[in-house]
Design a protein around this motif. Structure first.
Motif, PDB file in Angstrom:
ATOM      1  N   PHE A  88       0.810  -1.211   0.000  1.00 45.70           N
ATOM      2  CA  PHE A  88       0.000   0.000   0.000  1.00 45.70           C
ATOM      3  C   PHE A  88       0.843   1.260   0.000  1.00 45.70           C
ATOM      4  O   PHE A  88       0.426   2.289  -0.492  1.00 45.70           O
ATOM      5  CB  PHE A  88      -0.921   0.008   1.241  1.00 45.70           C
ATOM      6  CG  PHE A  88      -1.786  -1.248   1.303  1.00 45.70           C
ATOM      7  CD1 PHE A  88      -2.909  -1.370   0.486  1.00 45.70           C
ATOM      8  CD2 PHE A  88      -1.463  -2.272   2.188  1.00 45.70           C
ATOM      9  CE1 PHE A  88      -3.677  -2.519   0.574  1.00 45.70           C
ATOM     10  CE2 PHE A  88      -2.238  -3.406   2.246  1.00 45.70           C
ATOM     11  CZ  PHE A  88      -3.355  -3.560   1.420  1.00 45.70           C
ATOM     12  N   ASP A  89       2.047   1.130   0.546  1.00 48.34           N
ATOM     13  CA  ASP A  89       2.921   2.290   0.603  1.00 48.34           C
ATOM     14  C   ASP A  89       4.354   1.794   0.409  1.00 48.34           C
ATOM     15  O   ASP A  89       4.875   1.071   1.251  1.00 48.34           O
ATOM     16  CB  ASP A  89       2.765   3.003   1.953  1.00 48.34           C
ATOM     17  CG  ASP A  89       3.547   4.322   1.993  1.00 48.34           C
ATOM     18  OD1 ASP A  89       4.198   4.632   0.955  1.00 48.34           O
ATOM     19  OD2 ASP A  89       3.528   4.973   3.041  1.00 48.34           O
ATOM     20  N   ASN A  90       4.902   2.184  -0.730  1.00 47.43           N
ATOM     21  CA  ASN A  90       6.237   1.683  -1.041  1.00 47.43           C
ATOM     22  C   ASN A  90       7.289   2.166  -0.062  1.00 47.43           C
ATOM     23  O   ASN A  90       8.349   1.564   0.072  1.00 47.43           O
ATOM     24  CB  ASN A  90       6.647   2.121  -2.455  1.00 47.43           C
ATOM     25  CG  ASN A  90       5.784   1.420  -3.521  1.00 47.43           C
ATOM     26  OD1 ASN A  90       5.277   0.319  -3.272  1.00 47.43           O
ATOM     27  ND2 ASN A  90       5.633   2.069  -4.661  1.00 47.43           N
ATOM     28  N   ARG A  91       7.016   3.261   0.606  1.00 46.11           N
ATOM     29  CA  ARG A  91       7.995   3.782   1.531  1.00 46.11           C
ATOM     30  C   ARG A  91       7.953   3.087   2.863  1.00 46.11           C
ATOM     31  O   ARG A  91       8.806   3.259   3.688  1.00 46.11           O
ATOM     32  CB  ARG A  91       7.764   5.285   1.727  1.00 46.11           C
ATOM     33  CG  ARG A  91       8.072   6.091   0.466  1.00 46.11           C
ATOM     34  CD  ARG A  91       7.712   7.542   0.634  1.00 46.11           C
ATOM     35  NE  ARG A  91       6.285   7.692   0.837  1.00 46.11           N
ATOM     36  CZ  ARG A  91       5.688   8.833   1.101  1.00 46.11           C
ATOM     37  NH1 ARG A  91       6.361   9.969   1.228  1.00 46.11           N
ATOM     38  NH2 ARG A  91       4.368   8.893   1.284  1.00 46.11           N
ATOM     39  N   GLN A  92       6.933   2.271   3.080  1.00 42.79           N
ATOM     40  CA  GLN A  92       6.802   1.597   4.364  1.00 42.79           C
ATOM     41  C   GLN A  92       7.362   0.189   4.231  1.00 42.79           C
ATOM     42  O   GLN A  92       7.005  -0.573   3.349  1.00 42.79           O
ATOM     43  CB  GLN A  92       5.302   1.529   4.787  1.00 42.79           C
ATOM     44  CG  GLN A  92       5.131   0.897   6.144  1.00 42.79           C
ATOM     45  CD  GLN A  92       3.649   0.829   6.572  1.00 42.79           C
ATOM     46  OE1 GLN A  92       2.742   1.213   5.804  1.00 42.79           O
ATOM     47  NE2 GLN A  92       3.408   0.371   7.782  1.00 42.79           N
ATOM     48  N   VAL A  93       8.391  -0.170   5.042  1.00 44.23           N
ATOM     49  CA  VAL A  93       9.035  -1.493   5.063  1.00 44.23           C
ATOM     50  C   VAL A  93       8.242  -2.364   6.007  1.00 44.23           C
ATOM     51  O   VAL A  93       8.046  -2.024   7.180  1.00 44.23           O
ATOM     52  CB  VAL A  93      10.479  -1.406   5.528  1.00 44.23           C
ATOM     53  CG1 VAL A  93      11.090  -2.797   5.584  1.00 44.23           C
ATOM     54  CG2 VAL A  93      11.272  -0.514   4.576  1.00 44.23           C
ATOM     55  N   VAL A  94       7.768  -3.459   5.502  1.00 43.38           N
ATOM     56  CA  VAL A  94       6.961  -4.368   6.308  1.00 43.38           C
ATOM     57  C   VAL A  94       7.712  -5.653   6.638  1.00 43.38           C
ATOM     58  O   VAL A  94       7.200  -6.491   7.388  1.00 43.38           O
ATOM     59  CB  VAL A  94       5.654  -4.721   5.570  1.00 43.38           C
ATOM     60  CG1 VAL A  94       4.785  -3.481   5.397  1.00 43.38           C
ATOM     61  CG2 VAL A  94       5.965  -5.358   4.216  1.00 43.38           C
ATOM     62  N   GLY A  95       8.880  -5.883   6.035  1.00 39.62           N
ATOM     63  CA  GLY A  95       9.652  -7.119   6.338  1.00 39.62           C
ATOM     64  C   GLY A  95      10.918  -7.174   5.470  1.00 39.62           C
ATOM     65  O   GLY A  95      11.293  -6.213   4.805  1.00 39.62           O
ATOM     66  N   GLU A  96      11.603  -8.302   5.523  1.00 34.45           N
ATOM     67  CA  GLU A  96      12.829  -8.489   4.719  1.00 34.45           C
ATOM     68  C   GLU A  96      12.964  -9.966   4.318  1.00 34.45           C
ATOM     69  O   GLU A  96      12.399 -10.852   4.959  1.00 34.45           O
ATOM     70  CB  GLU A  96      14.064  -8.050   5.497  1.00 34.45           C
ATOM     71  CG  GLU A  96      14.350  -8.878   6.711  1.00 34.45           C
ATOM     72  CD  GLU A  96      15.590  -8.419   7.425  1.00 34.45           C
ATOM     73  OE1 GLU A  96      16.011  -9.133   8.359  1.00 34.45           O
ATOM     74  OE2 GLU A  96      16.212  -7.403   7.010  1.00 34.45           O
ATOM     75  N   VAL A  97      13.740 -10.190   3.237  1.00 34.27           N
ATOM     76  CA  VAL A  97      14.025 -11.559   2.740  1.00 34.27           C
ATOM     77  C   VAL A  97      15.533 -11.789   2.863  1.00 34.27           C
ATOM     78  O   VAL A  97      16.325 -10.936   2.450  1.00 34.27           O
ATOM     79  CB  VAL A  97      13.595 -11.709   1.270  1.00 34.27           C
ATOM     80  CG1 VAL A  97      14.004 -13.080   0.746  1.00 34.27           C
ATOM     81  CG2 VAL A  97      12.090 -11.522   1.143  1.00 34.27           C
ATOM     82  N   GLN A  98      15.896 -12.903   3.411  1.00 31.19           N
ATOM     83  CA  GLN A  98      17.310 -13.276   3.542  1.00 31.19           C
ATOM     84  C   GLN A  98      17.525 -14.645   2.891  1.00 31.19           C
ATOM     85  O   GLN A  98      16.749 -15.578   3.121  1.00 31.19           O
ATOM     86  CB  GLN A  98      17.708 -13.354   5.028  1.00 31.19           C
ATOM     87  CG  GLN A  98      17.682 -12.012   5.746  1.00 31.19           C
ATOM     88  CD  GLN A  98      18.112 -12.151   7.195  1.00 31.19           C
ATOM     89  OE1 GLN A  98      18.450 -13.251   7.633  1.00 31.19           O
ATOM     90  NE2 GLN A  98      18.081 -11.034   7.931  1.00 31.19           N
ATOM     91  N   LEU A  99      18.539 -14.695   2.078  1.00 31.96           N
ATOM     92  CA  LEU A  99      18.950 -15.971   1.434  1.00 31.96           C
ATOM     93  C   LEU A  99      20.320 -16.353   1.963  1.00 31.96           C
ATOM     94  O   LEU A  99      21.241 -15.525   1.947  1.00 31.96           O
ATOM     95  CB  LEU A  99      19.000 -15.818  -0.093  1.00 31.96           C
ATOM     96  CG  LEU A  99      17.673 -15.462  -0.787  1.00 31.96           C
ATOM     97  CD1 LEU A  99      17.888 -15.329  -2.287  1.00 31.96           C
ATOM     98  CD2 LEU A  99      16.635 -16.533  -0.524  1.00 31.96           C
ATOM     99  N   THR A 100      20.469 -17.569   2.386  1.00 29.09           N
ATOM    100  CA  THR A 100      21.751 -18.046   2.902  1.00 29.09           C
ATOM    101  C   THR A 100      22.141 -19.344   2.198  1.00 29.09           C
ATOM    102  O   THR A 100      21.288 -20.083   1.675  1.00 29.09           O
ATOM    103  CB  THR A 100      21.658 -18.297   4.411  1.00 29.09           C
ATOM    104  OG1 THR A 100      20.643 -19.272   4.661  1.00 29.09           O
ATOM    105  CG2 THR A 100      21.339 -17.009   5.161  1.00 29.09           C
ATOM    106  N   LEU A 101      23.440 -19.597   2.161  1.00 25.48           N
ATOM    107  CA  LEU A 101      23.984 -20.830   1.553  1.00 25.48           C
ATOM    108  C   LEU A 101      24.005 -21.945   2.565  1.00 25.48           C
ATOM    109  O   LEU A 101      24.354 -21.744   3.728  1.00 25.48           O
ATOM    110  CB  LEU A 101      25.403 -20.600   1.055  1.00 25.48           C
ATOM    111  CG  LEU A 101      25.562 -19.698  -0.161  1.00 25.48           C
ATOM    112  CD1 LEU A 101      27.047 -19.520  -0.467  1.00 25.48           C
ATOM    113  CD2 LEU A 101      24.855 -20.307  -1.366  1.00 25.48           C
TER     114      LEU A 101
END
Length: 340
Positions: free
Chosen positions: A33-46
């Motif tokens: 709804f709002d690109n400026r609002q961070v709602v989470g993150e994605v982390q990829l690990t080996l």
């Protein structure tokens, strides 16, 4: 791992994995709804353990595959070697055994290799065999020609009426034809090991030492020499004219002397007869005017040198003309012979 700012939504990890140490990608998630609002993150690990496990499995698989390919390639190479090299070489070896040192038989070409290196080698070998066969034929022809020439020479030497003898450089006699034994008598003697010259039985007027000296001179210098050997026999005097020439080896060095002698007794006798007829009267056998003039000139020359006197005695037959006229010339000739 997928999480919001305050809540973990999804986390998936292989058993035994180390999440924090293997983190390689971290990305924040914006609100729809709002690109400026961070709602989470994605982390990829080996997951290194999983990767290493799968990499080891793939390595073993590809290693086995590569080994299998290598084995197949080696088998193909062995088959090619057997077909292209070993089998033709075996055929060449069998062909060589079938020839067994004969030069009248060629080596068969390996089947299917007429234009290959093996075929070229077979052709070259056949050319070598053909060349050797031609060389052997020429050598045999040369040996036959030499043997025939030797037989001809021996026949000529053994049946020649002339003396034919061969000496080594030191004067050793190594060959004497039958005429030399017949003509020279005991001068040459055949022994169990060949021929020998016997100085004790040397019959010519020339000494054996002088003969050997002149022979060795021919052997050393290579200059031909001619000499006459004369001796007395029960049937009368014999004279041989000996012509000596040096023999040379294949390298041009002098190896001996060949002596050829001809009986010139008849010629010498004829020469003596001619000389006698030229200086003696044919009827009485007494010296003629030519010999008288020669002897008188010698006597006068000695008189001048030595102061000696010279006398000439003249004998005359009285009434000789009446004998010829009354009894004939035959009786007159007989009278002259008796008086002579």
């Amino acid at each position: 791992r997928i999480q919001t700012r305050d809540q973990l939504l999804v986390e998936t990890a292989a058993q035994g994995g180390e999440r924090e140490k293997n983190e390689i990608v971290r990305r924040e998630l914006a609100s729809p709804f709002d690109n400026r609002q961070v709602v989470g993150e994605v982390q990829l690990t080996l997951n290194n353990a999983y990767i290493f496990e799968r990499a080891g499995a793939y390595s073993r698989f590809f290693g086995m595959l590569l080994f299998a390919e290598l084995v197949v390639v080696l088998c193909c190479l062995v088959l090619v070697m057997l077909r292209q090299v070993v089998q033709p070489i075996s055929q060449l070896a069998a062909g060589l055994q079938s020839i067994e040192g004969r030069v009248d038989k060629l080596l068969p070409l390996p089947e299917g290799h007429e234009t290959s290196e093996i075929g070229d080698m077979s052709v070259a070998f056949n050319r070598m065999i053909s060349g050797a066969a031609d060389l052997l034929r020429r050598q045999q022809a040369m040996a036959d020609e030499i043997a025939q020439s030797e037989r001809r020479f021996r026949t000529l030497a053994e049946n020649s009426p002339d003396i034919i003898v061969r000496f080594e450089s030191d004067g050793t006699l190594v060959f004497a034809n039958p005429a030399s034994i017949r003509e020279a008598g005991l001068a040459f003697c055949q022994t169990s090991t060949g021929f020998a010259m016997l100085p004790d039985n040397w019959r010519p007027g020339m000494s054996a030492d002088l003969f050997v000296t002149r022979l060795r001179k021919v052997a050393m210098t290579g200059v031909p020499d001619t000499l006459n050997l004369e001796w007395e026999t029960e049937s009368g005097p014999i004279c041989h004219e000996i012509h000596m020439v040096a023999e040379r080896g294949a390298d041009g060095a002098q190896v001996g002397v060949l002596a050829i002698g001809r009986n010139i007794s008849a010629r010498r006798k004829a020469e003596r007869q001619l000389l006698h007829q030229a200086t003696h009267d044919a009827l009485t056998g007494l010296p003629n005017r030519s010999l008288l003039r020669d002897r008188l000139q010698h006597a006068l020359a000695r008189r001048v040198r030595g102061g000696l006197e010279v006398a000439v005695l003249l004998l005359d037959l009285d009434g000789f003309k009446r004998v010829n006229d009354s009894l004939g010339h035959a009786v007159g000739d007989e009278l002259l012979q008796v008086v002579g």
